[in-house]
Design an enzyme around this catalytic site. Structure first.
Site, PDB file in Angstrom:
ATOM      1  N   SER A   9      -8.711  -7.258 -40.703  1.00 16.62           N
ATOM      2  CA  SER A   9      -8.891  -6.568 -39.433  1.00 16.62           C
ATOM      3  C   SER A   9      -7.950  -5.367 -39.355  1.00 16.62           C
ATOM      4  O   SER A   9      -6.723  -5.523 -39.409  1.00 16.62           O
ATOM      5  CB  SER A   9      -8.593  -7.508 -38.263  1.00 16.62           C
ATOM      6  OG  SER A   9      -8.505  -6.776 -37.053  1.00 16.62           O
ATOM      7  N   HIS A  34     -13.129  -5.341 -40.957  1.00 17.65           N
ATOM      8  CA  HIS A  34     -13.350  -5.800 -39.586  1.00 17.65           C
ATOM      9  C   HIS A  34     -12.743  -4.792 -38.606  1.00 17.65           C
ATOM     10  O   HIS A  34     -11.563  -4.467 -38.690  1.00 17.65           O
ATOM     11  CB  HIS A  34     -12.714  -7.169 -39.390  1.00 17.65           C
ATOM     12  CG  HIS A  34     -13.094  -7.840 -38.106  1.00 17.65           C
ATOM     13  ND1 HIS A  34     -14.299  -8.484 -37.937  1.00 17.65           N
ATOM     14  CD2 HIS A  34     -12.434  -7.955 -36.927  1.00 17.65           C
ATOM     15  CE1 HIS A  34     -14.349  -8.995 -36.715  1.00 17.65           C
ATOM     16  NE2 HIS A  34     -13.234  -8.677 -36.073  1.00 17.65           N
ATOM     17  N   ASP A  36     -12.030  -4.151 -34.734  1.00 21.25           N
ATOM     18  CA  ASP A  36     -11.934  -4.734 -33.401  1.00 21.25           C
ATOM     19  C   ASP A  36     -11.972  -3.636 -32.348  1.00 21.25           C
ATOM     20  O   ASP A  36     -11.027  -2.857 -32.206  1.00 21.25           O
ATOM     21  CB  ASP A  36     -10.635  -5.528 -33.264  1.00 21.25           C
ATOM     22  CG  ASP A  36     -10.688  -6.846 -34.008  1.00 21.25           C
ATOM     23  OD1 ASP A  36     -11.646  -7.613 -33.777  1.00 21.25           O
ATOM     24  OD2 ASP A  36      -9.778  -7.119 -34.809  1.00 21.25           O
ATOM     25  N   MET A  38     -11.836  -2.674 -28.587  1.00 19.88           N
ATOM     26  CA  MET A  38     -11.375  -3.179 -27.297  1.00 19.88           C
ATOM     27  C   MET A  38     -11.376  -2.041 -26.279  1.00 19.88           C
ATOM     28  O   MET A  38     -11.011  -0.910 -26.609  1.00 19.88           O
ATOM     29  CB  MET A  38      -9.975  -3.771 -27.430  1.00 19.88           C
ATOM     30  CG  MET A  38      -9.855  -4.848 -28.489  1.00 19.88           C
ATOM     31  SD  MET A  38      -8.178  -5.518 -28.575  1.00 19.88           S
ATOM     32  CE  MET A  38      -8.314  -6.563 -30.023  1.00 19.88           C
ATOM     33  N   HIS A  67     -16.691  -5.619 -34.208  1.00 19.30           N
ATOM     34  CA  HIS A  67     -16.585  -6.661 -33.187  1.00 19.30           C
ATOM     35  C   HIS A  67     -16.347  -5.986 -31.837  1.00 19.30           C
ATOM     36  O   HIS A  67     -15.264  -5.466 -31.576  1.00 19.30           O
ATOM     37  CB  HIS A  67     -15.437  -7.611 -33.553  1.00 19.30           C
ATOM     38  CG  HIS A  67     -15.097  -8.617 -32.503  1.00 19.30           C
ATOM     39  ND1 HIS A  67     -13.924  -9.343 -32.538  1.00 19.30           N
ATOM     40  CD2 HIS A  67     -15.761  -9.027 -31.387  1.00 19.30           C
ATOM     41  CE1 HIS A  67     -13.883 -10.144 -31.490  1.00 19.30           C
ATOM     42  NE2 HIS A  67     -14.973  -9.967 -30.774  1.00 19.30           N
ATOM     43  N   MET A  69     -15.490  -5.923 -28.211  1.00 16.17           N
ATOM     44  CA  MET A  69     -14.864  -6.586 -27.074  1.00 16.17           C
ATOM     45  C   MET A  69     -14.864  -5.577 -25.941  1.00 16.17           C
ATOM     46  O   MET A  69     -13.826  -5.021 -25.564  1.00 16.17           O
ATOM     47  CB  MET A  69     -13.450  -7.039 -27.432  1.00 16.17           C
ATOM     48  CG  MET A  69     -13.418  -8.207 -28.400  1.00 16.17           C
ATOM     49  SD  MET A  69     -11.781  -8.533 -29.084  1.00 16.17           S
ATOM     50  CE  MET A  69     -11.836  -7.426 -30.512  1.00 16.17           C
ATOM     51  N   MET A 138     -13.932 -17.202 -32.024  1.00 16.62           N
ATOM     52  CA  MET A 138     -12.557 -16.752 -31.812  1.00 16.62           C
ATOM     53  C   MET A 138     -11.645 -17.976 -31.815  1.00 16.62           C
ATOM     54  O   MET A 138     -11.864 -18.936 -31.074  1.00 16.62           O
ATOM     55  CB  MET A 138     -12.435 -16.012 -30.487  1.00 16.62           C
ATOM     56  CG  MET A 138     -13.202 -14.703 -30.417  1.00 16.62           C
ATOM     57  SD  MET A 138     -12.682 -13.505 -31.684  1.00 16.62           S
ATOM     58  CE  MET A 138     -10.944 -13.258 -31.240  1.00 16.62           C
ATOM     59  N   ASP A 176     -12.030 -15.835 -36.390  1.00 14.83           N
ATOM     60  CA  ASP A 176     -11.103 -14.718 -36.190  1.00 14.83           C
ATOM     61  C   ASP A 176      -9.943 -15.160 -35.316  1.00 14.83           C
ATOM     62  O   ASP A 176     -10.144 -15.567 -34.169  1.00 14.83           O
ATOM     63  CB  ASP A 176     -11.859 -13.565 -35.521  1.00 14.83           C
ATOM     64  CG  ASP A 176     -10.986 -12.338 -35.274  1.00 14.83           C
ATOM     65  OD1 ASP A 176      -9.786 -12.370 -35.606  1.00 14.83           O
ATOM     66  OD2 ASP A 176     -11.516 -11.337 -34.757  1.00 14.83           O
TER      67      ASP A 176
END
Length: 219
Positions: A9, A34, A36, A38, A67, A69, A138, A176
């Site tokens: 990540s 990966h 992330d 956010m 991913h 979020m 998660m 994750d």
């Protein structure tokens, strides 16, 4: 033997050298990258947008595993697909119409995955599994890197693996949060095949050594 995949990540990477970091972990044996995403709304942090994904796409042939979020997700799905994402996962709580978001990911040319937080029930999978290429569990509460693996995730991994087997489909089960050399084997034995790891990889000097050690634990 399962097709195990390790997904560093970039949340834990050196942002000042992000391109170099991605190349380094790819050369060290990472199977995918990966990302992330956010939004400081769905989760209490702010990270990457589609422009970062677009910038990374030309420098690696590894799958870009995005991913989300963030909420709302549908517009971001289209933007990240255009930016070069290969896999896009999202949280059901962040979508008004989960099936529509899954179909938007597929129609955009990406593999679709659903993300379940530690307290999110598995019944979200009952009506979506047939369209998914990945389920992401998660093992920490989303929003920050460097957290400790939540032990109750093992039972959830077992249950999702059973659901995947019953479906008869080739669906990846990704985990994750808090994954490291000490626990990756037990997570795999519970039923996971794809492992997101941030600080355990980017927090050491030699990426190749830690990825190799993780892979050896999976033998």
């Amino acid at each position: 033997m399962p097709n195990y995949r390790i997904a560093p990540s970039i949340l834990s990477a050196d942002f000042a050298r992000l391109g170099e970091e991605v190349v380094a972990v790819a050369e060290a044996g990472a199977d995918m990258i990966h990302i992330d995403v956010m939004d400081n709304h769905y989760v209490p942090n702010l990270t990457f947008g589609p422009l970062v994904c677009r910038a990374l796409r030309p420098i690696t042939s590894k799958p870009l595993d995005v991913h989300l979020m963030a909420t709302p997700v549908d517009k971001l799905v289209v933007e990240f697909a255009k930016a070069g994402a290969d896999i896009i996962t999202f949280h059901p709580e962040a979508s008004e119409h989960v099936d529509r978001t899954i179909q938007t990911i597929i129609d955009s040319g990406c593999e679709a995955g659903l993300v379940l937080n530690p307290s999110t029930p598995l019944n979200h999978l009952e009506w979506t599994l047939e369209k998914l290429s990945m389920v992401l569990l998660m093992s920490v509460n989303p929003g920050f890197g460097g957290q400790t693996f939540i032990e109750s995730t093992y039972g959830k991994i077992n249950q999702v693996r059973d659901m995947i087997k019953e479906s008869g489909r080739d669906i990846s089960l990704q985990v994750d949060g808090g994954i490291n050399i000490r626990n990756i084997r037990s997570i795999a034995m519970a039923g996971a095949d794809t492992f997101v790891s941030g600080s355990a990889i980017f927090g050491v000097e030699n990426y190749c050594d830690v990825i190799t050690d993780m892979r050896n634990e999976l033998l």
